[in-house]
Motif scaffolding. Structure first.
Motif, PDB file in Angstrom:
ATOM      1  N   ALA A 199       0.828  -1.208   0.000  1.00  0.00           N
ATOM      2  CA  ALA A 199       0.000   0.000   0.000  1.00  0.00           C
ATOM      3  C   ALA A 199       0.860   1.253   0.000  1.00  0.00           C
ATOM      4  CB  ALA A 199      -0.911   0.004   1.218  1.00  0.00           C
ATOM      5  N   VAL A 200       0.384   2.274  -0.695  1.00  0.00           N
ATOM      6  CA  VAL A 200       1.053   3.570  -0.714  1.00  0.00           C
ATOM      7  C   VAL A 200       0.546   4.344   0.497  1.00  0.00           C
ATOM      8  CG1 VAL A 200       1.337   5.744  -1.960  1.00  0.00           C
ATOM      9  CG2 VAL A 200       1.264   3.586  -3.213  1.00  0.00           C
ATOM     10  N   ILE A 201       1.383   4.423   1.504  1.00  0.00           N
ATOM     11  CA  ILE A 201       1.023   5.168   2.713  1.00  0.00           C
ATOM     12  C   ILE A 201       2.196   6.049   3.097  1.00  0.00           C
ATOM     13  CG2 ILE A 201      -0.638   3.507   3.619  1.00  0.00           C
ATOM     14  CD1 ILE A 201       1.591   2.446   5.438  1.00  0.00           C
ATOM     15  N   GLY A 202       1.902   7.113   3.755  1.00  0.00           N
ATOM     16  CA  GLY A 202       2.967   8.014   4.193  1.00  0.00           C
ATOM     17  C   GLY A 202       2.476   8.891   5.325  1.00  0.00           C
ATOM     18  N   ALA A 231      12.443   7.825  -1.226  1.00  0.00           N
ATOM     19  CA  ALA A 231      13.762   7.750  -0.587  1.00  0.00           C
ATOM     20  C   ALA A 231      14.547   6.545  -1.102  1.00  0.00           C
ATOM     21  CB  ALA A 231      13.613   7.691   0.928  1.00  0.00           C
ATOM     22  N   ASP A 232      13.877   5.431  -1.291  1.00  0.00           N
ATOM     23  CA  ASP A 232      14.498   4.228  -1.831  1.00  0.00           C
ATOM     24  C   ASP A 232      13.801   3.910  -3.152  1.00  0.00           C
ATOM     25  OD1 ASP A 232      15.520   1.748  -2.467  1.00  0.00           O
ATOM     26  OD2 ASP A 232      14.972   0.789  -0.574  1.00  0.00           O
ATOM     27  N   LEU A 233      14.443   4.262  -4.269  1.00  0.00           N
ATOM     28  CA  LEU A 233      13.804   4.111  -5.574  1.00  0.00           C
ATOM     29  C   LEU A 233      13.525   2.656  -5.930  1.00  0.00           C
ATOM     30  CD1 LEU A 233      15.635   6.845  -7.661  1.00  0.00           C
ATOM     31  CD2 LEU A 233      13.326   6.901  -6.721  1.00  0.00           C
ATOM     32  N   GLU A 234      14.327   1.743  -5.414  1.00  0.00           N
ATOM     33  CA  GLU A 234      14.067   0.318  -5.672  1.00  0.00           C
ATOM     34  C   GLU A 234      12.748  -0.105  -5.023  1.00  0.00           C
ATOM     35  OE1 GLU A 234      16.639  -2.470  -6.385  1.00  0.00           O
ATOM     36  OE2 GLU A 234      18.053  -1.082  -7.296  1.00  0.00           O
ATOM     37  N   GLU A 235      12.479   0.417  -3.847  1.00  0.00           N
ATOM     38  CA  GLU A 235      11.260   0.083  -3.111  1.00  0.00           C
ATOM     39  C   GLU A 235      10.025   0.735  -3.743  1.00  0.00           C
ATOM     40  OE1 GLU A 235       9.004  -1.824  -0.314  1.00  0.00           O
ATOM     41  OE2 GLU A 235      11.124  -2.121  -0.725  1.00  0.00           O
ATOM     42  N   SER A 293       8.984   0.926  -6.730  1.00  0.00           N
ATOM     43  CA  SER A 293       8.276   0.101  -7.713  1.00  0.00           C
ATOM     44  C   SER A 293       7.440  -0.995  -7.054  1.00  0.00           C
ATOM     45  CB  SER A 293       9.270  -0.526  -8.689  1.00  0.00           C
ATOM     46  OG  SER A 293      10.132  -1.412  -7.995  1.00  0.00           O
ATOM     47  N   ASN A 294       7.640  -1.233  -5.768  1.00  0.00           N
ATOM     48  CA  ASN A 294       6.880  -2.263  -5.058  1.00  0.00           C
ATOM     49  C   ASN A 294       5.562  -1.757  -4.493  1.00  0.00           C
ATOM     50  OD1 ASN A 294       8.880  -4.200  -5.525  1.00  0.00           O
ATOM     51  ND2 ASN A 294      10.007  -3.574  -3.708  1.00  0.00           N
ATOM     52  N   TYR A 295       5.281  -0.471  -4.655  1.00  0.00           N
ATOM     53  CA  TYR A 295       4.044   0.083  -4.113  1.00  0.00           C
ATOM     54  C   TYR A 295       2.882  -0.170  -5.062  1.00  0.00           C
ATOM     55  CZ  TYR A 295       6.785   2.492  -0.577  1.00  0.00           C
ATOM     56  OH  TYR A 295       7.617   2.776   0.466  1.00  0.00           O
ATOM     57  N   SER A 296       1.701  -0.214  -4.503  1.00  0.00           N
ATOM     58  CA  SER A 296       0.478  -0.459  -5.260  1.00  0.00           C
ATOM     59  C   SER A 296      -0.076   0.868  -5.782  1.00  0.00           C
ATOM     60  CB  SER A 296      -0.543  -1.148  -4.357  1.00  0.00           C
ATOM     61  OG  SER A 296      -1.696  -1.426  -5.086  1.00  0.00           O
ATOM     62  N   TRP A 297       0.487   1.342  -6.876  1.00  0.00           N
ATOM     63  CA  TRP A 297       0.074   2.626  -7.435  1.00  0.00           C
ATOM     64  C   TRP A 297      -1.318   2.531  -8.045  1.00  0.00           C
ATOM     65  CZ3 TRP A 297       2.605   6.658  -5.823  1.00  0.00           C
ATOM     66  CH2 TRP A 297       3.924   6.498  -5.396  1.00  0.00           C
ATOM     67  N   ASP A 298      -1.757   1.332  -8.426  1.00  0.00           N
ATOM     68  CA  ASP A 298      -3.097   1.179  -8.988  1.00  0.00           C
ATOM     69  C   ASP A 298      -4.172   1.478  -7.940  1.00  0.00           C
ATOM     70  OD1 ASP A 298      -2.306  -1.100  -7.591  1.00  0.00           O
ATOM     71  OD2 ASP A 298      -3.675  -2.390  -8.689  1.00  0.00           O
TER      72      ASP A 298
END
Length: 191
Positions: free
Chosen positions: A20-23, A103-107, A109-114
């Motif tokens: 999940a995209v959370i912040g 902050a971590d560009l590799e991470e 891509s693992n977020y659920s942007w959809d």
């Protein structure tokens, strides 16, 4: 009948099963920008948790030859892309909540942007029900492609180009021929 998460995944090609995209929504935003972008925006560039897009475009318009700053420019570019998708109503500001996710560009891509796209779209549609609202933020392309695919009254003629089998559903409409589908012309539209 409504847009689902599966529809967003098919239209955009974004992966459905991701984190999940959370912040955090409470930061001292200028101090967050400094380590991630090497820039401290002026106070008048930040309103709440939104940063003026012009700040990013002015600061990151020319990529220097220094390899150490490439990541900062990449983060700024991704923020501009995010700002064009998840913008304020006039696409002038980007939500700084997304910056901490870069902050971590590799991470990233693992977020659920959809899921984020669908949530943002529903939020904008909900805001649009207010009679005083005159404009909506982006992501309407998802609604438009979904409508073209599902509602025959707005169906356009697809181009003859067949998209690659891994391409998102939305790419079918990238070269649409003008005019409505023959089933929807004339009397059917006026009825």
């Amino acid at each position: 009948m409504t847009i689902t998460l599966q529809d967003v995944g098919l239209i955009t090609g974004l992966p459905v099963n991701s984190a999940a995209v959370i912040g955090r929504s409470r930061h001292h935003w200028p101090s967050l920008c400094e380590p991630l972008l090497d820039v401290v925006p002026p106070n008048n560039a930040i309103k709440g948790y939104y940063l003026k897009m012009i700040c990013l475009t002015e600061e990151f318009s020319q990529l220097p030859d220094d390899e150490e700053v490439v990541q900062k420019f990449t983060q700024a570019y991704i923020m501009m892309v995010i700002g064009s998708i998840f913008s304020d109503t006039y696409a002038l500001r980007v939500n700084l909540i997304f910056l901490s996710l870069l902050a971590d560009l590799e991470e990233t891509s693992n977020y659920s942007w959809d899921k984020t796209c669908l949530t943002w779209l529903y939020r904008q549609l909900c805001k649009a029900t207010n009679s005083e609202i005159m404009q909506m933020a982006d992501l309407l392309f998802i609604l438009q492609i979904w409508a073209w695919d599902r509602i025959t009254a707005v169906l356009l003629t697809l181009s003859n180009r067949i998209p690659h089998h891994d391409a998102p559903l939305g790419s079918r409409w990238s070269n649409v021929k003008g005019g409505c589908h023959p089933r929807t012309s004339g009397a059917a539209l006026s009825a």
